[in-house]
Design a protein around this motif. Structure first.
Motif, PDB file in Angstrom:
ATOM      1  N   MET A   1      46.077  38.379  38.336  1.00 61.13           N
ATOM      2  CA  MET A   1      46.481  37.931  37.010  1.00 61.13           C
ATOM      3  C   MET A   1      47.898  37.364  37.106  1.00 61.13           C
ATOM      4  O   MET A   1      48.778  38.000  37.691  1.00 61.13           O
ATOM      5  CB  MET A   1      46.441  39.115  36.036  1.00 61.13           C
ATOM      6  N   PRO A   2      48.114  36.194  36.537  1.00 64.00           N
ATOM      7  CA  PRO A   2      49.453  35.604  36.597  1.00 64.00           C
ATOM      8  C   PRO A   2      50.489  36.458  35.847  1.00 64.00           C
ATOM      9  O   PRO A   2      50.165  37.124  34.869  1.00 64.00           O
ATOM     10  CB  PRO A   2      49.297  34.250  35.918  1.00 64.00           C
ATOM     11  N   GLN A   3      51.710  36.396  36.326  1.00 64.05           N
ATOM     12  CA  GLN A   3      52.767  37.227  35.749  1.00 64.05           C
ATOM     13  C   GLN A   3      53.021  36.895  34.281  1.00 64.05           C
ATOM     14  O   GLN A   3      53.259  37.793  33.471  1.00 64.05           O
ATOM     15  CB  GLN A   3      54.052  37.086  36.574  1.00 64.05           C
ATOM     16  N   ASP A  26      40.778  36.531  26.111  1.00 62.04           N
ATOM     17  CA  ASP A  26      39.948  35.334  26.302  1.00 62.04           C
ATOM     18  C   ASP A  26      40.570  34.410  27.336  1.00 62.04           C
ATOM     19  O   ASP A  26      39.860  33.830  28.170  1.00 62.04           O
ATOM     20  CB  ASP A  26      39.764  34.585  24.981  1.00 62.04           C
ATOM     21  N   CYS A  27      41.893  34.268  27.300  1.00 64.92           N
ATOM     22  CA  CYS A  27      42.597  33.433  28.287  1.00 64.92           C
ATOM     23  C   CYS A  27      42.367  33.963  29.695  1.00 64.92           C
ATOM     24  O   CYS A  27      42.150  33.197  30.630  1.00 64.92           O
ATOM     25  CB  CYS A  27      44.089  33.394  28.001  1.00 64.92           C
ATOM     26  N   TRP A  28      42.429  35.284  29.839  1.00 64.24           N
ATOM     27  CA  TRP A  28      42.243  35.882  31.164  1.00 64.24           C
ATOM     28  C   TRP A  28      40.852  35.597  31.696  1.00 64.24           C
ATOM     29  O   TRP A  28      40.685  35.214  32.854  1.00 64.24           O
ATOM     30  CB  TRP A  28      42.509  37.380  31.118  1.00 64.24           C
ATOM     31  N   TYR A  29      39.822  35.768  30.853  1.00 61.88           N
ATOM     32  CA  TYR A  29      38.465  35.513  31.327  1.00 61.88           C
ATOM     33  C   TYR A  29      38.258  34.039  31.654  1.00 61.88           C
ATOM     34  O   TYR A  29      37.605  33.704  32.637  1.00 61.88           O
ATOM     35  CB  TYR A  29      37.426  36.005  30.320  1.00 61.88           C
ATOM     36  N   PHE A  30      38.835  33.148  30.870  1.00 63.99           N
ATOM     37  CA  PHE A  30      38.750  31.722  31.153  1.00 63.99           C
ATOM     38  C   PHE A  30      39.439  31.417  32.485  1.00 63.99           C
ATOM     39  O   PHE A  30      38.886  30.737  33.349  1.00 63.99           O
ATOM     40  CB  PHE A  30      39.394  30.919  30.018  1.00 63.99           C
ATOM     41  N   TYR A  31      40.647  31.926  32.671  1.00 63.51           N
ATOM     42  CA  TYR A  31      41.407  31.721  33.904  1.00 63.51           C
ATOM     43  C   TYR A  31      40.656  32.291  35.103  1.00 63.51           C
ATOM     44  O   TYR A  31      40.522  31.635  36.136  1.00 63.51           O
ATOM     45  CB  TYR A  31      42.765  32.407  33.754  1.00 63.51           C
ATOM     46  N   ARG A  32      40.152  33.510  34.951  1.00 71.85           N
ATOM     47  CA  ARG A  32      39.446  34.165  36.055  1.00 71.85           C
ATOM     48  C   ARG A  32      38.195  33.392  36.438  1.00 71.85           C
ATOM     49  O   ARG A  32      37.927  33.170  37.622  1.00 71.85           O
ATOM     50  CB  ARG A  32      39.072  35.592  35.647  1.00 71.85           C
ATOM     51  N   LYS A  34      37.541  30.222  35.936  1.00 72.94           N
ATOM     52  CA  LYS A  34      37.914  28.919  36.490  1.00 72.94           C
ATOM     53  C   LYS A  34      38.401  29.051  37.930  1.00 72.94           C
ATOM     54  O   LYS A  34      38.051  28.254  38.791  1.00 72.94           O
ATOM     55  CB  LYS A  34      39.005  28.289  35.630  1.00 72.94           C
ATOM     56  N   HIS A  35      39.189  30.078  38.212  1.00 69.36           N
ATOM     57  CA  HIS A  35      39.761  30.237  39.545  1.00 69.36           C
ATOM     58  C   HIS A  35      38.848  30.979  40.506  1.00 69.36           C
ATOM     59  O   HIS A  35      39.051  30.890  41.714  1.00 69.36           O
ATOM     60  CB  HIS A  35      41.117  30.940  39.451  1.00 69.36           C
ATOM     61  N   SER A  36      37.854  31.689  40.020  1.00 65.17           N
ATOM     62  CA  SER A  36      36.952  32.394  40.934  1.00 65.17           C
ATOM     63  C   SER A  36      35.894  31.455  41.490  1.00 65.17           C
ATOM     64  O   SER A  36      35.175  31.821  42.404  1.00 65.17           O
ATOM     65  CB  SER A  36      36.287  33.580  40.233  1.00 65.17           C
ATOM     66  N   SER A  37      35.806  30.230  40.964  1.00 62.86           N
ATOM     67  CA  SER A  37      34.811  29.287  41.460  1.00 62.86           C
ATOM     68  C   SER A  37      35.292  28.544  42.698  1.00 62.86           C
ATOM     69  O   SER A  37      34.579  27.732  43.257  1.00 62.86           O
ATOM     70  CB  SER A  37      34.451  28.277  40.366  1.00 62.86           C
ATOM     71  N   LYS A  38      36.532  28.848  43.151  1.00 60.17           N
ATOM     72  CA  LYS A  38      37.039  28.230  44.370  1.00 60.17           C
ATOM     73  C   LYS A  38      36.241  28.743  45.568  1.00 60.17           C
ATOM     74  O   LYS A  38      35.862  29.908  45.603  1.00 60.17           O
ATOM     75  CB  LYS A  38      38.524  28.561  44.565  1.00 60.17           C
ATOM     76  N   PRO A  39      36.012  27.902  46.558  1.00 55.73           N
ATOM     77  CA  PRO A  39      35.287  28.353  47.759  1.00 55.73           C
ATOM     78  C   PRO A  39      36.020  29.494  48.455  1.00 55.73           C
ATOM     79  O   PRO A  39      37.249  29.478  48.566  1.00 55.73           O
ATOM     80  CB  PRO A  39      35.270  27.114  48.662  1.00 55.73           C
ATOM     81  N   GLY A  40      35.251  30.482  48.890  1.00 60.48           N
ATOM     82  CA  GLY A  40      35.843  31.605  49.615  1.00 60.48           C
ATOM     83  C   GLY A  40      36.301  32.737  48.728  1.00 60.48           C
ATOM     84  O   GLY A  40      36.675  33.781  49.207  1.00 60.48           O
ATOM     85  N   GLU A  41      36.265  32.560  47.422  1.00 62.89           N
ATOM     86  CA  GLU A  41      36.663  33.629  46.504  1.00 62.89           C
ATOM     87  C   GLU A  41      35.430  34.178  45.805  1.00 62.89           C
ATOM     88  O   GLU A  41      34.636  33.448  45.275  1.00 62.89           O
ATOM     89  CB  GLU A  41      37.649  33.110  45.451  1.00 62.89           C
ATOM     90  N   ASP A  42      35.309  35.479  45.819  1.00 63.28           N
ATOM     91  CA  ASP A  42      34.168  36.091  45.162  1.00 63.28           C
ATOM     92  C   ASP A  42      34.586  37.031  44.043  1.00 63.28           C
ATOM     93  O   ASP A  42      33.757  37.708  43.458  1.00 63.28           O
ATOM     94  CB  ASP A  42      33.305  36.846  46.181  1.00 63.28           C
ATOM     95  N   GLY A  43      35.874  37.110  43.745  1.00 64.28           N
ATOM     96  CA  GLY A  43      36.343  37.968  42.671  1.00 64.28           C
ATOM     97  C   GLY A  43      36.419  39.429  43.048  1.00 64.28           C
ATOM     98  O   GLY A  43      36.552  40.288  42.190  1.00 64.28           O
ATOM     99  N   ALA A  44      36.318  39.741  44.348  1.00 62.11           N
ATOM    100  CA  ALA A  44      36.304  41.130  44.789  1.00 62.11           C
ATOM    101  C   ALA A  44      37.623  41.846  44.507  1.00 62.11           C
ATOM    102  O   ALA A  44      37.660  43.062  44.465  1.00 62.11           O
ATOM    103  CB  ALA A  44      35.987  41.202  46.279  1.00 62.11           C
TER     104      ALA A  44
END
Length: 54
Positions: A1-3, A26-32, A34-44
């Motif tokens: 989570m961003p500072q 809502d911002c956090w879920y949108f951010y998460r 959007k950024h979890s769709s990057k290759p190599g990231e699974d949100g673990a």
């Protein structure tokens, strides 16, 4: 989570501003999502058991 988001959530909790807490949640879920769709990231690295807003 961003500072910046952590800081704003802390302020909203201290002021007990439910409208702001919901908006930032809502911002956090949108951010998460959007950024979890990057290759190599699974949100673990995200905590299990939901959010503090449940």
């Amino acid at each position: 989570m961003p500072q910046w988001l952590c800081n704003q959530l802390m302020r909203a909790y201290l002021k007990k501003d439910l409208r702001q807490i919901r908006l930032l949640n809502d911002c956090w879920y949108f951010y998460r999502d959007k950024h979890s769709s990057k290759p190599g990231e699974d949100g673990a690295s995200l905590p299990l058991g939901g959010t503090p807003f449940d």
